[in-house]
Design an enzyme around this catalytic site. Structure first.
Site, PDB file in Angstrom:
ATOM      1  N   GLU A  80      46.983  27.929  44.325  1.00 55.94           N
ATOM      2  CA  GLU A  80      46.701  26.357  44.271  1.00 55.94           C
ATOM      3  C   GLU A  80      47.943  25.473  44.163  1.00 55.94           C
ATOM      4  O   GLU A  80      48.251  24.612  43.541  1.00 55.94           O
ATOM      5  CB  GLU A  80      45.798  26.224  42.806  1.00 55.94           C
ATOM      6  CG  GLU A  80      44.589  27.215  42.689  1.00 55.94           C
ATOM      7  CD  GLU A  80      43.943  26.892  41.456  1.00 55.94           C
ATOM      8  OE1 GLU A  80      44.541  26.314  40.580  1.00 55.94           O
ATOM      9  OE2 GLU A  80      43.185  27.678  41.168  1.00 55.94           O
ATOM     10  N   GLU A 137      37.280  34.429  44.147  1.00 57.81           N
ATOM     11  CA  GLU A 137      36.774  33.934  42.887  1.00 57.81           C
ATOM     12  C   GLU A 137      35.198  33.580  43.234  1.00 57.81           C
ATOM     13  O   GLU A 137      34.968  32.431  42.463  1.00 57.81           O
ATOM     14  CB  GLU A 137      37.817  32.847  42.117  1.00 57.81           C
ATOM     15  CG  GLU A 137      39.085  33.383  42.334  1.00 57.81           C
ATOM     16  CD  GLU A 137      40.076  32.458  41.566  1.00 57.81           C
ATOM     17  OE1 GLU A 137      39.614  31.419  41.023  1.00 57.81           O
ATOM     18  OE2 GLU A 137      41.340  32.441  41.446  1.00 57.81           O
TER      19      GLU A 137
HETATM   20  O1  9MR Z   1      38.679  32.141  34.384  1.00 55.16           O
HETATM   21  C1  9MR Z   1      39.867  31.625  33.829  1.00 55.16           C
HETATM   22  C2  9MR Z   1      39.741  30.993  32.599  1.00 55.16           C
HETATM   23  O2  9MR Z   1      39.251  32.006  31.449  1.00 55.16           O
HETATM   24  C3  9MR Z   1      40.813  30.290  32.079  1.00 55.16           C
HETATM   25  O3  9MR Z   1      40.527  29.528  30.876  1.00 55.16           O
HETATM   26  C4  9MR Z   1      41.469  29.207  33.163  1.00 55.16           C
HETATM   27  C5  9MR Z   1      42.362  28.757  32.846  1.00 55.16           C
HETATM   28  O4  9MR Z   1      43.120  27.872  33.987  1.00 55.16           O
HETATM   29  O5  9MR Z   1      41.509  29.992  34.427  1.00 55.16           O
HETATM   30  C6  9MR Z   1      40.155  30.344  34.879  1.00 55.16           C
HETATM   31  O6  9MR Z   1      40.531  31.435  36.210  1.00 55.16           O
HETATM   32  C7  9MR Z   1      40.970  30.511  37.083  1.00 55.16           C
HETATM   33  C8  9MR Z   1      41.814  31.106  38.128  1.00 55.16           C
HETATM   34  O7  9MR Z   1      42.862  31.785  37.312  1.00 55.16           O
HETATM   35  C9  9MR Z   1      42.397  30.267  39.201  1.00 55.16           C
HETATM   36  N1  9MR Z   1      41.455  29.628  39.859  1.00 55.16           N
HETATM   37  C10 9MR Z   1      40.293  28.918  39.178  1.00 55.16           C
HETATM   38  C11 9MR Z   1      39.763  29.887  38.151  1.00 55.16           C
HETATM   39  C12 9MR Z   1      38.871  29.046  37.111  1.00 55.16           C
HETATM   40  O8  9MR Z   1      39.520  28.088  36.710  1.00 55.16           O
END
Ligand code: 9MR
Length: 373
Positions: free
Chosen positions: A161, A277
């Site tokens: 990102e 994802e």
């Molecule tokens: O699923 C993840 C969640 O449990 C966390 O709280 C969050 C914190 O930033 O990140 C989520 O996963 C993210 C992933 O690492 C990167 N792309 C977006 C995902 C959803 O937010």
């Protein structure tokens, strides 16, 4: 206890164990078999799954997936919480689960702005680090983490990102890597990304290396910027094996055209494309994208998630997306869901193929049918 009673108790125990595992949909085809000639299929695994506290989710992962990504445990904050402290246990557990169940293990992620402690960008006095000092810190982290899992984690989301939806490199509060390392000199604008890929390759020469982002299937400008980034890294002779389209979708997006555009243009750079994802939020008015400062489980409760109408729309959207993916299978190496079942999804609502009770949903059967046709 009489012999007969002992046998009855034992049979009940067997029945019960069977029932618990039956929740994972014992009689349905395994997704990894359904997609065996197309792409790897997997999910993000959370810690309860990996540590045995959520055996039903673990049973789904073991049966249906041939690849997995840790949902949180290898993010900087968790694996490297303090300057001289690495916390390997959760990541080691993830890798051990993958090895036991023959899953292609993906590491997520080495360089990101979120879930990265503030100290990473500061010196001991709390001042913003210099560019050179931050590069040293980044190198140390990548060499240590990717080095620790050398040969075991097969592919890394090296940078996650780094782009805004406009296509510009993130340079706001959520862009400290670019702001400190790359901003101000056009010749250095990709330095934070370029060096991350260089050091990840040095740490594990066999590992595949990916750039990962969201909304590439929604914003043409962002997709074009990812294409330009891949071309730049290749022009520098750096290893990059794939681009991850996260694909956090909704019932009305992405459009077929948007997804086609991203798949076609990213693949044209010569790298593999991966859906990294995948989930489809059922909430109508929830914000789009994947920025957790705007979207999270609490902000996205959905009273209509379980209705037949919502489940039908969800199944239709999944079929639409998978139909496009199947048409582009030659360019796609992997499709990973962001989670295993609705019960533990980050987004709330009903975004995945398995429900709150670990049962396959209408969308599961619709996707299987689409693949078999
Ligand atoms: O699923 C993840 C969640 O449990 C966390 O709280 C969050 C914190 O930033 O990140 C989520 O996963 C993210 C992933 O690492 C990167 N792309 C977006 C995902 C959803 O937010």
């Amino acid at each position: 206890m009489s012999m007969q009673k002992t046998i009855t108790v034992a049979s009940l125990a067997i029945l019960w164990t069977g029932a618990a595992q039956g929740l994972a949909g014992q009689n349905v085809p395994a997704l990894k078999d359904v997609f065996k000639d197309t792409f790897l299929i997997g999910g993000a695994l959370n810690r309860p799954l990996v540590t045995g506290k959520d055996p039903n989710a673990a049973a789904i992962a073991a049966k249906h997936f041939n690849t997995a990504t840790p949902e949180n445990d290898l993010k900087w904050q968790l694996v490297h919480p303090q300057p001289n402290q690495y916390n390997w246990e959760p990541g080691d557990g993830f890798v051990a689960f993958c090895e036991k169940n023959k899953l292609f293990a993906v590491g997520h992620c080495l360089v990101w702005h979120a879930q990265t402690p503030r100290w990473v960008f500061q010196d001991e006095a709390g001042n913003t680090l210099t560019r050179d000092a931050l590069l040293v810190r980044m190198k140390d982290h990548i060499m240590t983490v990717a080095g620790h899992y050398r040969g075991r984690i097969k592919g890394w989301d090296v940078v996650n990102e780094a782009l805004n939806d406009s296509g510009a490199l993130r340079d706001d509060a959520r862009g400290p890597w670019f702001r400190i390392i790359g901003q101000g000199d056009p010749n250095k604008k990709y330095d934070h990304i370029e060096n991350a890929f260089r050091w990840a390759h040095e740490a594990d020469p066999e590992a595949e290396l990916y750039y990962n982002d969201y909304n590439l299937e929604v914003s043409k400008a962002k997709c074009d910027a990812a294409v330009a980034l891949v071309k730049y890294l290749k022009s520098k002779g750096l290893r990059i094996d794939g681009v991850g389209i996260q694909l956090h979708g909704g019932l009305t997006y992405p459009s077929v055209q948007g997804l086609e555009y991203a798949l076609t243009n990213l693949a044209a750079t010569g790298v593999k494309v991966m859906i990294t994802e995948l989930d489809i939020r059922t909430q109508n008015r929830a914000p789009r994208g994947a920025d957790v400062s705007q979207v999270n489980r609490q902000s996205t409760s959905d009273a209509n998630a379980a209705t037949a109408e919502t489940q039908k729309r969800l199944a239709d959207k999944y079929v639409e997306i998978f139909s496009v993916l199947l048409q582009h299978k030659k360019d796609i190496s992997r499709v990973t869901f962001w989670g295993v079942c609705d019960k533990t999804s980050w987004i709330g609502g009903s975004p995945l193929l398995f429900d709150q009770n670990y049962e396959p949903k209408e969308a599961f059967f619709a996707v299987v049918k689409a693949a078999q046709q």
